[in-house]
Write an enzyme that holds these catalytic residues in place. Sequence first.
Site, PDB file in Angstrom:
ATOM      1  CD  GLU A 286      -2.152   2.862  -7.581  1.00  0.00           C
ATOM      2  OE1 GLU A 286      -1.251   2.967  -6.732  1.00  0.00           O
ATOM      3  OE2 GLU A 286      -3.059   2.013  -7.506  1.00  0.00           O
TER       4      GLU A 286
ATOM      5  CE1 TYR B 217       2.095  -7.301  -6.177  1.00  0.00           C
ATOM      6  CE2 TYR B 217       4.445  -6.856  -6.216  1.00  0.00           C
ATOM      7  CZ  TYR B 217       3.152  -6.521  -6.593  1.00  0.00           C
ATOM      8  OH  TYR B 217       2.929  -5.411  -7.369  1.00  0.00           O
TER       9      TYR B 217
ATOM     10  CG  LEU C 249      -0.016  -0.613  -3.084  1.00  0.00           C
ATOM     11  CD1 LEU C 249      -0.812  -1.864  -2.682  1.00  0.00           C
ATOM     12  CD2 LEU C 249       1.293  -1.023  -3.717  1.00  0.00           C
TER      13      LEU C 249
ATOM     14  CE  LYS D 288       3.785  -4.607  -3.495  1.00  0.00           C
ATOM     15  NZ  LYS D 288       3.680  -3.793  -4.697  1.00  0.00           N
TER      16      LYS D 288
HETATM   17  N1  PMP Z   1       1.014   1.632  -6.752  1.00  0.00           N
HETATM   18  C1  PMP Z   1       1.069   0.445  -7.391  1.00  0.00           C
HETATM   19  C2  PMP Z   1      -0.082   0.041  -8.248  1.00  0.00           C
HETATM   20  C3  PMP Z   1       2.199  -0.372  -7.254  1.00  0.00           C
HETATM   21  O1  PMP Z   1       2.247  -1.563  -7.884  1.00  0.00           O
HETATM   22  C4  PMP Z   1       3.287   0.071  -6.463  1.00  0.00           C
HETATM   23  C5  PMP Z   1       4.545  -0.752  -6.322  1.00  0.00           C
HETATM   24  N2  PMP Z   1       4.334  -2.078  -6.068  1.00  0.00           N
HETATM   25  C6  PMP Z   1       3.182   1.313  -5.813  1.00  0.00           C
HETATM   26  C7  PMP Z   1       2.026   2.058  -5.979  1.00  0.00           C
HETATM   27  C8  PMP Z   1       4.292   1.832  -4.960  1.00  0.00           C
HETATM   28  O2  PMP Z   1       4.320   1.185  -3.722  1.00  0.00           O
HETATM   29  P1  PMP Z   1       5.691   1.055  -2.916  1.00  0.00           P
HETATM   30  O3  PMP Z   1       6.204   2.450  -2.730  1.00  0.00           O
HETATM   31  O4  PMP Z   1       5.291   0.431  -1.636  1.00  0.00           O
HETATM   32  O5  PMP Z   1       6.581   0.210  -3.749  1.00  0.00           O
END
Ligand code: PMP
Length: 286
Positions: free
Chosen positions: A182, A33, A206, A150
């Site tokens: 994270e 996603y 991610l 993701k």
């Molecule tokens: N880490 C994880 C585990 C996440 O789910 C997300 C957001 N989906 C992020 C980091 C941040 O990624 P982004 O800045 O691309 O939203």
Amino acid sequence: MTRIVYVNGSYVPEHQATVSIFDRGFLMADGVYEVTSVLDGKLIDYAGHMKRLDRSLDQLAISNPLTVPQWLELHRRLVRDNNISNGIVYLQVTRGNPGDRDFKFPSKDVVPTVVAFTQSKPDLANPPAVEVGWKVISIPDQRWARRDIKTVQLLYPSMGKMMAVHAGVDDAWFVEDGNVTEGTSNNAYIIVRDKLITRQLGNEILHGITRSAVIQFASESGLQIEQRPFSIQESLSADEAFVTSASAFVMPVVEIDGQSIGNGSPGRLTKKLRETYLARMRQSAI
Ligand code: PMP
């Protein structure tokens, strides 16, 4: 107003959108996603999200079912039809419906399932939490080892969010081998003097689209960037802490495991980074 959603080529009222019970997204979390924010009706860092979508699909050997112009048209149409001024567009691509349940991937003739929808969030750019900052707890990282993809496999992050709720805080930071990976749905950072410290890219986190922009803006503003592991202990002695994601942007973190970071209120550099991020992203929004 009934929300209009996208499902496999059609734009329909949400109650008319259906997906098979044999869809591998449903049975096996076999799908990916993206979430793109919308501010003033425009898409924020859209190109970055589309690039990561391609990468996630590629890692799982799912072919991208839509073309570049089709994806953009889909995003714009959902924003327009649902009158989204501030909010998000969520999209999901799964390996599709092979008509039965089987661990093996189906043949390439099975077409991926695509769904997408909007969520209106009027105070997206200025949620009350920004003024006070988030409190977080640390919890063990018990997710699978390919967090760089993701996927829609979000059960442990959901459980982590519930652990935070039960602890009366806003979120949880995952810890693995003594270091922070994270947040449940965001990347984590600390600031020590003029250094911005965040975990390096790898399979353990991610690759946040917001992360990449924020690192660039931080570096341009004169902060030194250190991409390396850091612990909860180091975070507790940091001057500031924050998280980033496409929908939280830059969110201050003021407490970890009941202990304050700095003076316990959102940090000065964090606030500045948030302002810079929002200003620059509004400029490049499409
Ligand atoms: N880490 C994880 C585990 C996440 O789910 C997300 C957001 N989906 C992020 C980091 C941040 O990624 P982004 O800045 O691309 O939203």
